[in-house]
Design a protein around this motif. Structure first.
Motif, short mmCIF file in Angstrom:
data_model
loop_
_atom_site.label_atom_id
_atom_site.label_comp_id
_atom_site.label_asym_id
_atom_site.label_seq_id
_atom_site.Cartn_x
_atom_site.Cartn_y
_atom_site.Cartn_z
N PHE A 70 63.59 -26.12 78.45
CA PHE A 70 63.47 -26.18 79.91
C PHE A 70 64.83 -26.17 80.61
CE2 PHE A 70 59.42 -27.82 78.42
CZ PHE A 70 58.52 -27.18 79.28
N SER A 71 65.93 -26.22 79.84
CA SER A 71 67.28 -26.10 80.40
C SER A 71 67.51 -27.08 81.55
CB SER A 71 67.54 -24.66 80.87
OG SER A 71 67.30 -23.73 79.84
N GLN A 72 67.13 -28.31 81.37
CA GLN A 72 67.19 -29.29 82.46
C GLN A 72 68.62 -29.60 82.89
OE1 GLN A 72 64.87 -32.50 80.78
NE2 GLN A 72 62.96 -31.69 81.62
N ARG A 73 69.54 -29.67 81.94
CA ARG A 73 70.93 -29.96 82.31
C ARG A 73 71.61 -28.75 82.97
NH1 ARG A 73 73.55 -32.29 76.94
NH2 ARG A 73 71.89 -31.02 75.98
N LYS A 99 70.00 -26.48 84.68
CA LYS A 99 69.29 -26.23 85.94
C LYS A 99 69.01 -24.74 86.19
CE LYS A 99 70.64 -30.45 88.38
NZ LYS A 99 70.97 -31.16 87.16
N ARG A 100 69.05 -23.97 85.14
CA ARG A 100 68.63 -22.56 85.14
C ARG A 100 68.34 -22.20 83.69
NH1 ARG A 100 74.20 -19.11 86.07
NH2 ARG A 100 72.78 -17.39 85.57
N ASP A 101 67.53 -21.19 83.47
CA ASP A 101 67.11 -20.85 82.11
C ASP A 101 68.31 -20.34 81.31
OD1 ASP A 101 65.89 -20.00 79.78
OD2 ASP A 101 64.17 -19.10 80.81
N GLN A 139 57.24 -17.21 80.04
CA GLN A 139 58.57 -17.67 80.41
C GLN A 139 59.52 -16.53 80.77
OE1 GLN A 139 60.51 -19.96 77.32
NE2 GLN A 139 62.54 -19.74 78.26
N ASN A 183 56.12 -29.45 73.51
CA ASN A 183 56.81 -30.71 73.78
C ASN A 183 57.40 -31.36 72.53
OD1 ASN A 183 56.08 -30.55 76.58
ND2 ASN A 183 54.04 -31.30 76.02
N ASN A 224 75.59 -26.31 77.59
CA ASN A 224 74.38 -26.99 78.05
C ASN A 224 74.31 -27.25 79.55
OD1 ASN A 224 72.99 -27.40 75.52
ND2 ASN A 224 74.62 -28.83 74.99
N ASP A 225 75.45 -27.24 80.26
CA ASP A 225 75.40 -27.53 81.69
C ASP A 225 76.31 -26.58 82.45
OD1 ASP A 225 78.08 -28.56 81.57
OD2 ASP A 225 77.27 -30.49 80.90
#
Length: 375
Positions: free
Chosen positions: A190-193, A195-197, A231, A248, A357-358
């Motif tokens: 989900f690339s949460q850190r 904030k984009r795929d 996706q 998950n 990662n970010d």
């Protein structure tokens, strides 16, 4: 060496390599196997399974395990610091303890009616040959006996004292069973850190998911991208996809989904957030692959030999380990590989395995790429 209709001891797994030793009582199977185990255990983890036994005893009356067994326990186990044993009330024809997966080669004494590959141990009277010719000649790999022969019924023949050549014959057979290698790009996060795929980030003119896919396609029989259903945008929808079924559970879910779809294959797995990964890095990993282990991986930290699970080759039997740990609610791939028998490879340049990662790491790498013209 396996029949598709046979209920094999290690279902759907290509390793450990299994071979049966068949012959009538008194033909010398156990003596031969004892000598082979002594020789081959110097190089390999060797397992031994005795089948077709009429009677056996794990313990003696008066011992705790015997008392538990006679009082109705369906399974009884005992262990100390270096040994363990198990006795079960069920006849086991479809699967043995998963500990046998730690073995490189498993010798099975008996099961002459099975579809497994066999070495036939013949006595002086060659009494077993009629049964072999009528039933299992197609699965016979070689014969072992007392006379000096070059062949028997068109199959290789070894004198029972020639342990060196028998061991080399088995070793050669086991290495011809290398599972086919597929590639898998893990891109379903989900690339949460970030904030984009992360799969769709471009570092050098193409998306990272396509770049990794092309790297693997060049080195694997087939390659796929592991993603969530729906996706990828239309521009990347032509890439062969495997949609996650184990949701998950992070990278382990994607790996397991691929292994369930193609259980006969080994998988070269890479994460989509490794932009510095090179063809040479993958070639080195493949060249040092150990097909007998659960996985072959680079070390994230060479001094501590920590596994890097997202640039690794997972053999077919790794599926059993992943499922076993998943059942205990543990799905960190590094922890799983730390506990499994793996082939660890040092990495010469640790930057090739650097995760981005970010957004800060992304901007820093883009600046480095521009300044040093990396690509």
């Amino acid at each position: 060496l396996r029949s598709g209709e046979e209920k094999v001891i290690f279902p759907n797994g290509k390793h450990p390599y299994q071979i049966c030793f068949c012959g009538y009582s008194g033909s010398g199977k156990t003596t031969l196997l004892s000598r082979l185990i002594t020789k081959m255990s110097l190089k390999y983890e060797v397992g031994y399974i005795k089948t077709d036994a009429h009677h056996f005893s794990m313990d003696t009356p008066g011992k705790d395990t015997h008392t538990a067994w006679t009082n109705g326990a369906s399974q009884v186990a005992i262990s100390d610091c270096s040994h363990s044993a198990l006795i079960s009330s069920q006849q086991n024809t479809t699967g043995f303890n998963l500990n046998f997966l730690n073995c490189d080669i498993v010798f099975i004494e008996g099961r002459k009616e099975s579809g497994f590959g066999k070495i036939i141990v013949v006595d002086r009277e060659c009494k077993i040959l009629d049964k072999v010719q009528d039933n299992v000649v197609g699965n016979v790999l070689a014969y072992v006996g007392q006379e000096n022969r070059n062949s028997l019924l068109g199959k290789p023949y070894f004198h029972r004292s020639n342990i060196e050549d028998i061991g080399c014959f088995i070793e050669k057979l086991s290495f011809t069973q290398t599972p086919i290698l597929y590639g898998l790009v893990l891109a379903g996060g989900f690339s949460q850190r970030m904030k984009r795929d992360k799969a769709l980030i471009e570092y050098f003119g193409k998306t990272q998911v396509r770049h990794c896919f092309e790297l693997l396609s060049d080195k694997c029989h087939k390659a796929f991208v592991s993603v969530r259903s729906g996706q990828l945008p239309e521009s990347e929808s032509s890439l062969p996809q495997i949609n996650d079924r184990f949701l998950n559970f992070g990278p382990v879910g994607g790996i397991l989904t691929a292994m369930m779809k193609f259980p006969e294959a080994a998988w070269l797995v890479v994460a989509c957030d490794l932009p510095l990964l090179t063809v040479e890095t993958l070639k080195n990993l493949i060249s040092k692959r150990n097909q007998f282990k659960v996985a072959t991986h680079y070390c994230a930290n060479n001094s501590e030999r920590l596994p890097e699970p997202l640039c690794a080759i997972y053999e077919p039997k790794a599926r059993y380990y992943l499922l076993q740990w998943l059942g205990q609610n543990i799905y960190c791939p590094r922890k799983i590989l730390e506990a499994a028998p793996c082939q660890a490879i040092p990495v010469e340049d640790k930057d090739v395995l650097k995760n981005i990662n970010d957004s800060d790491e992304y901007q820093e790498l883009k600046k480095t790429i521009a300044e040093e013209n990396l690509f």
